[in-house]
Write a protein that holds these residues in place. Structure first.
Motif, PDB file in Angstrom:
ATOM      1  N   GLY A  90      -4.872   2.405   5.920  1.00  0.00           N
ATOM      2  CA  GLY A  90      -4.098   1.847   4.813  1.00  0.00           C
ATOM      3  C   GLY A  90      -2.790   1.182   5.180  1.00  0.00           C
ATOM      4  N   THR A  99       1.908   2.482   2.696  1.00  0.00           N
ATOM      5  CA  THR A  99       1.640   3.072   4.009  1.00  0.00           C
ATOM      6  C   THR A  99       2.025   2.072   5.086  1.00  0.00           C
ATOM      7  N   ASP A 144      -0.243  -1.501   5.999  1.00  0.00           N
ATOM      8  CA  ASP A 144      -0.220  -2.963   5.851  1.00  0.00           C
ATOM      9  C   ASP A 144       1.012  -3.596   6.504  1.00  0.00           C
ATOM     10  N   SER A 203       0.802  -1.221   0.000  1.00  0.00           N
ATOM     11  CA  SER A 203       0.000   0.000   0.000  1.00  0.00           C
ATOM     12  C   SER A 203       0.836   1.273   0.000  1.00  0.00           C
TER      13      SER A 203
END
Length: 332
Positions: free
Chosen positions: A206, A145, A208, A143
């Motif tokens: 978000g 993030t 991961d 992601s």
């Protein structure tokens, strides 16, 4: 490895391991208990390894409240324990007051510096190890993030977070890093429910990959990540890969166990002063085993090992949060 530089109430609070010889070493665990699966447990591992290897015995106290620190320390010193090891920065002020009263007792403190002639202070370059796991986080993230969840909001934990953020940004300059601390009191080290809540909040934003540097609180972070699809965690201090096989990317190991074992081995009258353990001294690092082997590719390992050697040689500098109480890669 190279090494550089209120009385206690219930009897259960003071746990004595078999043996009461006057020179038995002792260890006091910080809040969260010796089986926190993280920092304290690493310290216990070192003490137990010393006992198993030497056949010796040691005394131990598990802290139940802040009010017990001085009483616990004096109780062990009065009982003749020597040396006495403490885990955690929170013992710093207490030890500075107590150590001069027992000049013939050797004390060792982990994660704080106490300038007394009979004290060994052991600190770690957590930012270096955190940089490496940050690189792995950025490599593994789909992601873009990633998250960081700390325990008590203190410079030490910001030190972890800062190194992590620099490692992430070294791989992906555009990565988003979400950072949360669990609290501002020592209770932040032992709140897995809060850790789980913070992890779920980061996942909803978000993240991961989530790195937990929060003692017993981190157990909740790792569990929340394991329960979520497509999310991995990063453990801390002890190798926590086995807690959720295939769901923990790696662990930033901090060899508190070695520091405790060495203090016990060195015995009364050991060398004092400040010992700093970083990558060069194998005091920090990242954990690889059968539980995360499929999560970290050969290419990822090669990149991290290259960075590790460059940090050791000085070619790559990981900025310490302590330098200016700020971080070039993360705002707190």
């Amino acid at each position: 490895m190279t090494f550089m530089r209120s009385i206690l109430g219930a009897a259960a609070t003071l746990a004595l391991v078999a043996g009461t010889a006057a020179a038995d070493p002792a260890i006091i665990f910080d809040l969260g208990g010796k089986f926190d699966k993280s920092f304290n447990e690493s310290a216990f591992t070192g003490a137990k390894r010393w006992a198993d290897t030497t056949g010796g015995s040691f005394r131990e106290i598990e802290m139940q409240s802040e009010a017990q620190r001085e009483q616990a320390l004096r109780r062990l010193a009065e009982a003749g324990s020597n040396p006495i090891v403490m885990t955690g920065f929170a013992f710093g002020n207490v030890l500075a007051e107590v150590a001069p009263d027992y000049p013939d007792t050797s004390f060792a403190i982990i994660d704080a510096v106490v300038d007394e002639p009979n004290v060994r202070s052991v600190v770690f370059s957590e930012h270096e190890g955190s940089y490496l796991v940050g690189m792995l986080a950025a490599e593994a993230s789909k992601s873009g993030t990633v998250g960081f969840i700390g325990g008590m909001d203190i410079p030490l934990i910001r030190h972890f977070a800062c190194g992590y953020a620099q490692g992430v940004k070294a791989v992906n300059p555009d990565a988003k890093i979400i950072s949360n601390m669990t609290g501002t009191t020592p209770a932040a080290w032992n709140d897995p429910v809060k850790g789980s809540e913070l992890a779920k909040a980061q996942i909803s934003q978000g993240a991961d990959i989530i790195y937990a540097a929060a003692g017993g609180t981190g157990v909740g972070v790792l569990q929340a990540a394991a329960d979520a699809d497509g999310v991995l965690s990063i453990g801390v201090d002890s190798n926590q890969n086995h807690l959720h096989p295939g769901k923990v990317l790696t662990s930033m190991v901090k060899r508190v166990d070695n520091a405790v074992e060495k203090a016990f081995n060195d015995g009364p009258g050991f060398e004092t002063g400040t010992i700093v353990l970083g990558l060069a001294e194998e005091g920090v690092g990242y954990a690889m085993d059968e539980n995360n082997a499929e999560l970290v590719s050969d290419e990822m390992k090669a990149a991290v090992e290259d960075a590790k050697q460059k940090i050791i040689s000085g070619e790559v500098e990981v900025v310490s949060y302590y330098d200016n109480n700020s971080c070039p890669a993360l705002e707190f």
